[in-house]
Design a protein around this motif. Sequence first.
Motif, PDB file in Angstrom:
ATOM      1  N   GLY A 349       0.816  -1.199   0.000  1.00 19.81           N
ATOM      2  CA  GLY A 349       0.000   0.000   0.000  1.00 19.81           C
ATOM      3  C   GLY A 349       0.852   1.252   0.000  1.00 19.81           C
ATOM      4  O   GLY A 349       1.979   1.268   0.493  1.00 19.81           O
ATOM      5  N   GLY A 350       0.303   2.309  -0.561  1.00 21.28           N
ATOM      6  CA  GLY A 350       0.996   3.586  -0.573  1.00 21.28           C
ATOM      7  C   GLY A 350       0.354   4.557   0.388  1.00 21.28           C
ATOM      8  O   GLY A 350      -0.533   4.203   1.182  1.00 21.28           O
ATOM      9  N   LEU A 351       0.802   5.799   0.338  1.00 25.11           N
ATOM     10  CA  LEU A 351       0.256   6.803   1.241  1.00 25.11           C
ATOM     11  C   LEU A 351      -1.230   7.019   1.033  1.00 25.11           C
ATOM     12  O   LEU A 351      -1.933   7.459   1.936  1.00 25.11           O
ATOM     13  CB  LEU A 351       1.004   8.128   1.050  1.00 25.11           C
ATOM     14  N   GLY A 352      -1.713   6.699  -0.163  1.00 27.02           N
ATOM     15  CA  GLY A 352      -3.136   6.859  -0.437  1.00 27.02           C
ATOM     16  C   GLY A 352      -4.014   6.014   0.455  1.00 27.02           C
ATOM     17  O   GLY A 352      -5.210   6.303   0.621  1.00 27.02           O
ATOM     18  N   GLU A 353      -3.434   4.951   1.060  1.00 24.85           N
ATOM     19  CA  GLU A 353      -4.214   4.113   1.978  1.00 24.85           C
ATOM     20  C   GLU A 353      -4.659   4.882   3.210  1.00 24.85           C
ATOM     21  O   GLU A 353      -5.606   4.489   3.893  1.00 24.85           O
ATOM     22  CB  GLU A 353      -3.376   2.898   2.410  1.00 24.85           C
ATOM     23  N   TYR A 377       1.232  11.520  -4.710  1.00 19.33           N
ATOM     24  CA  TYR A 377       0.988  10.404  -3.797  1.00 19.33           C
ATOM     25  C   TYR A 377       0.952  10.891  -2.350  1.00 19.33           C
ATOM     26  O   TYR A 377       0.189  10.372  -1.523  1.00 19.33           O
ATOM     27  CB  TYR A 377       2.074   9.345  -3.966  1.00 19.33           C
ATOM     28  N   ALA A 378       1.774  11.878  -2.018  1.00 15.83           N
ATOM     29  CA  ALA A 378       1.801  12.398  -0.655  1.00 15.83           C
ATOM     30  C   ALA A 378       0.499  13.116  -0.327  1.00 15.83           C
ATOM     31  O   ALA A 378      -0.030  13.005   0.781  1.00 15.83           O
ATOM     32  CB  ALA A 378       2.991  13.329  -0.473  1.00 15.83           C
ATOM     33  N   LYS A 379      -0.042  13.845  -1.295  1.00 12.31           N
ATOM     34  CA  LYS A 379      -1.299  14.556  -1.048  1.00 12.31           C
ATOM     35  C   LYS A 379      -2.443  13.589  -0.790  1.00 12.31           C
ATOM     36  O   LYS A 379      -3.390  13.912  -0.075  1.00 12.31           O
ATOM     37  CB  LYS A 379      -1.624  15.453  -2.236  1.00 12.31           C
ATOM     38  N   GLU A 380      -2.360  12.395  -1.353  1.00 11.40           N
ATOM     39  CA  GLU A 380      -3.423  11.408  -1.154  1.00 11.40           C
ATOM     40  C   GLU A 380      -3.552  10.991   0.302  1.00 11.40           C
ATOM     41  O   GLU A 380      -4.612  10.525   0.731  1.00 11.40           O
ATOM     42  CB  GLU A 380      -3.152  10.180  -2.016  1.00 11.40           C
ATOM     43  N   ALA A 381      -2.484  11.138   1.076  1.00 12.09           N
ATOM     44  CA  ALA A 381      -2.559  10.761   2.495  1.00 12.09           C
ATOM     45  C   ALA A 381      -3.538  11.635   3.261  1.00 12.09           C
ATOM     46  O   ALA A 381      -4.102  11.200   4.276  1.00 12.09           O
ATOM     47  CB  ALA A 381      -1.170  10.831   3.120  1.00 12.09           C
ATOM     48  N   ASN A 382      -3.705  12.882   2.812  1.00  7.21           N
ATOM     49  CA  ASN A 382      -4.699  13.784   3.403  1.00  7.21           C
ATOM     50  C   ASN A 382      -4.524  13.903   4.916  1.00  7.21           C
ATOM     51  O   ASN A 382      -5.473  13.767   5.685  1.00  7.21           O
ATOM     52  CB  ASN A 382      -6.106  13.286   3.065  1.00  7.21           C
ATOM     53  N   ASP A 434       5.999  19.019   2.027  1.00  2.00           N
ATOM     54  CA  ASP A 434       5.027  20.108   1.972  1.00  2.00           C
ATOM     55  C   ASP A 434       3.608  19.563   1.868  1.00  2.00           C
ATOM     56  O   ASP A 434       2.661  20.126   2.444  1.00  2.00           O
ATOM     57  CB  ASP A 434       5.342  21.011   0.783  1.00  2.00           C
ATOM     58  N   SER A 435       3.436  18.433   1.179  1.00  2.00           N
ATOM     59  CA  SER A 435       2.106  17.833   0.995  1.00  2.00           C
ATOM     60  C   SER A 435       1.659  17.038   2.214  1.00  2.00           C
ATOM     61  O   SER A 435       0.491  16.678   2.307  1.00  2.00           O
ATOM     62  CB  SER A 435       2.117  16.916  -0.237  1.00  2.00           C
ATOM     63  N   LEU A 436       2.567  16.738   3.115  1.00  2.00           N
ATOM     64  CA  LEU A 436       2.228  15.959   4.315  1.00  2.00           C
ATOM     65  C   LEU A 436       1.959  16.852   5.513  1.00  2.00           C
ATOM     66  O   LEU A 436       2.170  16.446   6.666  1.00  2.00           O
ATOM     67  CB  LEU A 436       3.366  14.985   4.641  1.00  2.00           C
ATOM     68  N   GLN A 437       1.501  18.030   5.267  1.00  2.00           N
ATOM     69  CA  GLN A 437       1.174  18.945   6.359  1.00  2.00           C
ATOM     70  C   GLN A 437       0.098  18.333   7.246  1.00  2.00           C
ATOM     71  O   GLN A 437      -0.973  17.961   6.783  1.00  2.00           O
ATOM     72  CB  GLN A 437       0.680  20.279   5.806  1.00  2.00           C
TER      73      GLN A 437
END
Length: 874
Positions: A349-353, A377-382, A434-437
């Motif tokens: 699984g990736g960060l989107g999970e 992909y990092a933004k998908e972690a939300n 930056d996307s993992l804020q």
Amino acid sequence: MQTMSPFSLGRLPYAKCWMLFKCCAFDNQEANVHINLLKIGHSVVQKCDGMPLAVKVLGGLLRYERDEDKWRQVLASDTLVVEKNEVMPVLMLSYYHMPLHMRPCFLYLSVFPKNTRFEKERVVRLWMAQGYIKSRPNKTPENIGDEYFEELRCRSLIDSSDYSSYVLHDLIRDLARSINERMYPTVKDDNAWDNSFSVYHLYLNRENRMPSHVKINNPRSVRTLLHYQYNGIPTIFTMISIRVLELHTESSELSCVIGNLKHLRYLEIHASKLERLPDSLCVLYNLQTLDLRKCNSLTELPRDIGNLTSLRLLEVPYHIMDMPPGFGKLTNLKTIKVTLNVRGDAMHGGLGELKNLNNLEGSMRIGGLDNITSNIYAKEANLKSKINQECLELSFDKYDYEKKFNPDLCLLINDAIGMEYCTKSKEIQQYVLDSLQPHCNIKKLAIRKYRGTEFPSWLGDPLMMPKLTYLDLWCCSTMNSFLPPLGQLPSLKFLSINGPNVQKIGNEFLRDGSSSVAFPSLEELVIGGMPGLKECIWVLDGCDFTCLTKLSFYNCPNLRKFPTFPNKLEQLRITNCGIHEIKFALPSNIQFVNICQCTDLTSVVGLNCHKTWTTLVLECCPLLEISMDDLVQLMGTNCSRVYISTLRNVYLYLRDDTLKMFDVTLNYEVLLRVSLNILVCSKEVLANPFPEQISFQQFVVLHLPVLEKMVMTSKFQMGGLKPLENLKRLCILGCPKLRQLTDWWVASPFLEILEVSCCDELIAIPPLHKSTALLEIRIRNCPALNKIVGLRCLTSLRTLFLKDCQKLRALPSEKLDFRIEAVEICDCPNMRDWCQLNNFVYSESEGVHHFTAGEASSSTEIDAEGDLDTTLLS
């Protein structure tokens, strides 16, 4: 062993009973309580007749009642009569007044054996598994269960055991078991098993594993099975209604039949050899808690773990798990105690999970971020949607199973500062971070091995990080040589920065062009792992660092300039830095200073200006020459000359074998106790530098190769206080040239421990007639020592250890008329007759000789080569 008469505890005095009752019933807020309740409370305490448990439980019962009529009902109750030490009726009264929804929760606690400690979080999850937690709007079951637990504790039905665990009083547990004993049986032994009724909740003691021949009358009735030792016999798999299972096994695999336990909600597995879980585990759709902390060999999670949609807690060992595909289906997951290693390929699984796991709370650790090839992909972690997330760690390095883990801060820390530069571009890492804020509710944040071009703007933004209290930037090396402006974070209390590329720390670290206060809440600052750092200089406004009390610098070998220390600073630690001079200015609250391995340090200025000192540690600073005043403790110095004044406790570690002069001048005013430890010192130790106000309790002389004598000057042989008058311990170890030891060193009537070792030329120990408080004598490796006098006067002696003293002799007149608990005399041939005289065992290298009143006995042989451990500095 002798029998003793039973000791009966007296009743607690009324005044203390009333204090206990006030604490439990009113929380010591009696001023806000109606006077009528106070009067009824006094009557209740009188009826308790000095029984503290009754007082405590009744106080907890009435804590939640403010209706005067309810208080009168309790007072008028027939059960509120304590007779013949019977407190059980009072405890039963507490149960009857307990809210109905809490009664099963209370009774369930009796499943644990007596004196068993339990954690609140675990108990709440056990209650949830049994369905005891009643739902409420806008409240999670965990929060409601926590309220239940706290109310039981405030009712004095649960006692705190230590910081994080609790226990039931034996009588409270007896109460719970007496109410519904048949639901909570225990296995005492193989034959004491009452199988005439259905069992609901069962705890098997560690020594009482359920044997194969033990049968449960109705296995379908079992709801709880704790501490079950699984040996391959599928007894548990017939308990198809079981909801709680704690499984212990030495097997490397788990039967796939576990998938038949469809109602299972709580599963805890202790299996150190288990490497993988059966796929059938993923059909336990009701499972809420999966605790795998004790499965240390586990390497992966089942691929279909996403099917466990009811799962609320997942906990695995401290090492790392690759995130399985489908992990994002666990939308009810609230607590995830595992480091998820991101790979981002089709098999993992990736960060989107993480996108839809918005109920997560507590801590989360994500590793392998260097595998991410795009910020999409990092933004998908939300992560910004995780409003309950309080602790987050982001690592741009694949985790190593051997790293150390700090569970309190949920951080993984490298054992070494060294790092391997990844092949991913620095720009991508910057976009990823930056996307993992995280959400603005984040309180603790750790970023490891980040190597982007610069830190994201949100990191130091007070609007985006208003609640951040803990920040750790570990081995982060951005392209520029500056730190991000973090001084505006309003709640930050702890900051640790480790950045190999940083060359300068200046005002840009405090504020980003604004004039606001810098670090208004910071209490501890740690800066280290910066080999290129040369300057750390900032201009402090009067309001900057107003709360900073701890400051640490480490592994900055080129650092030459330090900043001005804030006025409220109390502790300073400097290790392996290239500083030449350290200045302490007034005013200052500095109390503790630890300076170590600063090989270029030549002076410390301002030490004698402070009256707040408690501890100073100076170690491995060979060029340092200092003048110290108003200190309490001096440890670990490599100084060539030491001047000390107005000290309370002195520890001197002088490790220069060539040092020929030990010059200590002391100006004591009011002083009661001093411990002086001298290591590798001078040719002569004199007591005359110490004033008459000194009273040593411990004196240790260790490894002084040129020391020849220890004398006491005539100034202190006259009346008045003497430095060694209250000495309790004297240790002289590793002084091969020492010949003379005057009587004053063992004259203290309080001397309890005498240790002498490896003093090749020492001829005699001063007479011990006055040392009547001696408890231990340990002498070894003193080949020239020829006599020891006064042993027969040491009636308090408990330990006598003599070894490798070939000339040592004790006269026959030294026959003892008292018993010594531990005696070992080895390789002291002239002590053989004295051993026989006193019926002691004498041993030599080649064997052991036993002496009794008439002939040799067959006592157990003593290891002639065995050494006794000696604690030098207690």
